[in-house]
Design an enzyme around this catalytic site. Structure first.
Site, PDB file in Angstrom:
ATOM      1  CB  SER A  33      -0.856  -0.075   1.095  1.00  0.00           C
ATOM      2  OG  SER A  33      -1.600   1.201   1.395  1.00  0.00           O
ATOM      3  CE1 TYR A  78      -4.212  -2.523   5.157  1.00  0.00           C
ATOM      4  CE2 TYR A  78      -3.743  -0.084   4.747  1.00  0.00           C
ATOM      5  CZ  TYR A  78      -4.048  -1.336   4.287  1.00  0.00           C
ATOM      6  OH  TYR A  78      -4.305  -1.704   2.830  1.00  0.00           O
TER       7      TYR A  78
HETATM    8  N1  NAP Z   1      -8.665  -0.633  -1.136  1.00  0.00           N
HETATM    9  C1  NAP Z   1      -7.737   0.100  -1.221  1.00  0.00           C
HETATM   10  O1  NAP Z   1      -7.890   1.195  -1.192  1.00  0.00           O
HETATM   11  C2  NAP Z   1      -6.155  -0.526  -1.113  1.00  0.00           C
HETATM   12  C3  NAP Z   1      -4.855   0.354  -1.177  1.00  0.00           C
HETATM   13  C4  NAP Z   1      -3.905  -0.241  -0.829  1.00  0.00           C
HETATM   14  C5  NAP Z   1      -3.840  -1.638  -0.650  1.00  0.00           C
HETATM   15  N2  NAP Z   1      -4.728  -2.514  -0.304  1.00  0.00           N
HETATM   16  C6  NAP Z   1      -4.800  -3.846  -0.062  1.00  0.00           C
HETATM   17  O2  NAP Z   1      -5.249  -4.397  -1.277  1.00  0.00           O
HETATM   18  C7  NAP Z   1      -5.361  -5.770  -0.771  1.00  0.00           C
HETATM   19  C8  NAP Z   1      -6.812  -6.198  -1.268  1.00  0.00           C
HETATM   20  O3  NAP Z   1      -7.715  -5.485  -0.523  1.00  0.00           O
HETATM   21  P1  NAP Z   1      -9.049  -5.019  -1.308  1.00  0.00           P
HETATM   22  O4  NAP Z   1      -9.028  -3.393  -1.037  1.00  0.00           O
HETATM   23  O5  NAP Z   1      -9.394  -5.545  -2.580  1.00  0.00           O
HETATM   24  O6  NAP Z   1     -10.008  -5.324  -0.045  1.00  0.00           O
HETATM   25  P2  NAP Z   1     -11.597  -6.406  -0.126  1.00  0.00           P
HETATM   26  O7  NAP Z   1     -12.183  -5.868  -1.023  1.00  0.00           O
HETATM   27  O8  NAP Z   1     -11.985  -6.334   1.209  1.00  0.00           O
HETATM   28  O9  NAP Z   1     -10.852  -7.776  -0.363  1.00  0.00           O
HETATM   29  C9  NAP Z   1      -9.935  -8.465   0.584  1.00  0.00           C
HETATM   30  C10 NAP Z   1      -9.629  -9.849   0.157  1.00  0.00           C
HETATM   31  O10 NAP Z   1      -8.809 -10.585   0.944  1.00  0.00           O
HETATM   32  C11 NAP Z   1      -9.332 -11.703   1.485  1.00  0.00           C
HETATM   33  N3  NAP Z   1      -9.073 -11.870   2.933  1.00  0.00           N
HETATM   34  C12 NAP Z   1      -9.066 -11.049   3.977  1.00  0.00           C
HETATM   35  N4  NAP Z   1      -8.518 -11.353   4.920  1.00  0.00           N
HETATM   36  C13 NAP Z   1      -8.347 -12.755   4.738  1.00  0.00           C
HETATM   37  C14 NAP Z   1      -7.684 -13.696   5.577  1.00  0.00           C
HETATM   38  N5  NAP Z   1      -7.573 -13.731   6.740  1.00  0.00           N
HETATM   39  N6  NAP Z   1      -7.172 -14.759   5.084  1.00  0.00           N
HETATM   40  C15 NAP Z   1      -7.729 -15.170   3.449  1.00  0.00           C
HETATM   41  N7  NAP Z   1      -8.108 -14.035   2.890  1.00  0.00           N
HETATM   42  C16 NAP Z   1      -8.535 -12.871   3.250  1.00  0.00           C
HETATM   43  C17 NAP Z   1     -10.671 -11.617   1.201  1.00  0.00           C
HETATM   44  O11 NAP Z   1     -11.379 -13.171   0.934  1.00  0.00           O
HETATM   45  P3  NAP Z   1     -12.368 -13.995   1.653  1.00  0.00           P
HETATM   46  O12 NAP Z   1     -13.194 -12.713   2.687  1.00  0.00           O
HETATM   47  O13 NAP Z   1     -13.096 -14.328   0.549  1.00  0.00           O
HETATM   48  O14 NAP Z   1     -11.616 -14.643   2.506  1.00  0.00           O
HETATM   49  C18 NAP Z   1     -10.859 -10.789   0.072  1.00  0.00           C
HETATM   50  O15 NAP Z   1     -10.813 -11.430  -1.037  1.00  0.00           O
HETATM   51  C19 NAP Z   1      -5.060  -5.950   0.837  1.00  0.00           C
HETATM   52  O16 NAP Z   1      -3.963  -6.399   0.999  1.00  0.00           O
HETATM   53  C20 NAP Z   1      -5.181  -4.413   0.960  1.00  0.00           C
HETATM   54  O17 NAP Z   1      -4.488  -3.844   2.114  1.00  0.00           O
HETATM   55  C21 NAP Z   1      -6.111  -2.033  -0.600  1.00  0.00           C
END
Ligand code: NAP
Length: 266
Positions: free
Chosen positions: A130, A143
């Site tokens: 991130s 985080y």
């Molecule tokens: N959205 C943003 O603005 C942003 C910015 C920078 C970085 N990120 C990073 O991008 C990545 C994806 O996040 P997202 O924004 O796409 O969020 P999201 O829509 O909430 O998706 C999160 C994904 O991670 C999986 N997950 C969560 N906890 C888990 C666990 N304990 N074990 C296995 N799988 C798990 C979930 O799968 P299930 O619930 O189906 O298991 C889901 O597929 C993360 O690493 C986040 O930190 C996001």
């Protein structure tokens, strides 16, 4: 031959977009979820089970991967979640959980796959960190810690894996519209001294969520890193990220003042 790619956390947000994009470009994609059966029939790629919080689930991951494919070419570490809240109000246990999932879970998955990459003498590890792994903001200290830790770990690992023809890269997105906020955890404990700051942070967060970008460009960025032969380590993506990184390195005081100004205006 089609390249085989594992995308962790492919049920939602970036992971879902990345997996769909790679599948549509002809890659053989396997996605993971804690509940793969919930999504399997809706998705054009295979879903297998993975829970980053379960040692047993990670230890048995190779079995599930190699039931589907003879070899793995690329690991995309994407799964993770957000603990938000004022640092002192966040119970240590919740903070520990943040590190356990985002940092340790990701490292354990990488370690589960590395013996296969080393043996075949090639592989690519792409981890979704991130911008908060490079620059910190208020209300997400744990985080930020988890993402800074990933950044430092993989930067070191990249040197160690060079001789095995295994590349290590990070994707560092800013704020994008996914389900991360809905899926986040925070504490109910409130310390009165923080009431004023909390109100400002709430407004600041509402603005941030409203201004969050369409995550399709993150999937495009990941695709580029997948396609390139020798990808670079750092791949930032999103509005204003270059300016933030430059300020962080060359004018940290100005960055801090800017964040405080935005917070106080909120
Ligand atoms: N959205 C943003 O603005 C942003 C910015 C920078 C970085 N990120 C990073 O991008 C990545 C994806 O996040 P997202 O924004 O796409 O969020 P999201 O829509 O909430 O998706 C999160 C994904 O991670 C999986 N997950 C969560 N906890 C888990 C666990 N304990 N074990 C296995 N799988 C798990 C979930 O799968 P299930 O619930 O189906 O298991 C889901 O597929 C993360 O690493 C986040 O930190 C996001």
């Amino acid at each position: 031959m089609k390249k085989n790619i594992l995308v962790t956390g492919a049920s939602s947000g970036f992971g879902l977009l990345v997996a769909n994009e790679l599948h549509s470009k002809g890659y053989n994609v396997i996605g993971t979820s804690r509940n793969p059966e919930k999504y399997a029939s809706m998705l054009p790629f295979k879903m297998i089970a993975l829970d980053l919080d379960s040692e047993q689930s990670i230890n048995t991951l190779p079995e599930r991967i190699f039931k589907e494919i003879p070899q793995l070419d690329i690991l995309i570490n994407n799964a993770g979640f957000l603990v938000s809240g004022i640092a002192e109000e966040t119970p240590i246990e919740l903070g520990r959980q943040q590190l356990e999932t985002n940092f340790w879970g990701t490292i354990k998955v990488t370690n589960a796959v590395l013996p296969y990459f080393r043996k075949q003498k090639f592989g690519k590890i792409i981890t979704v960190g991130s911008i908060v792994g490079l620059v910190s903001f208020p209300n997400a200290a744990y985080y930020a810690a988890s993402k800074h830790a990933l950044e430092g770990y993989f930067k070191s690992l990249r040197y160690e894996l060079d001789e095995f023809n295994i590349s290590v890269s990070m994707i560092e997105p800013s704020a994008f519209k996914t389900n991360i906020v809905d899926n986040s955890s925070s504490t109910l404990k409130k310390i009165e001294d923080y009431n004023t700051l909390r109100k400002k942070i709430e407004k600041f967060t509402v603005n941030l969520v409203e201004q969050a970008e369409d995550p399709a460009i993150v999937a495009e960025k990941v695709l580029k890193v997948v396609q390139v032969d020798k990808p670079k380590f750092r791949n930032i993506v999103g509005k204003g990220t270059t300016a933030l990184i430059n300020l962080q390195h060359f004018a940290y005081g100005i960055l801090e003042k800017g964040v405080l100004k935005k917070l106080n205006k909120a």
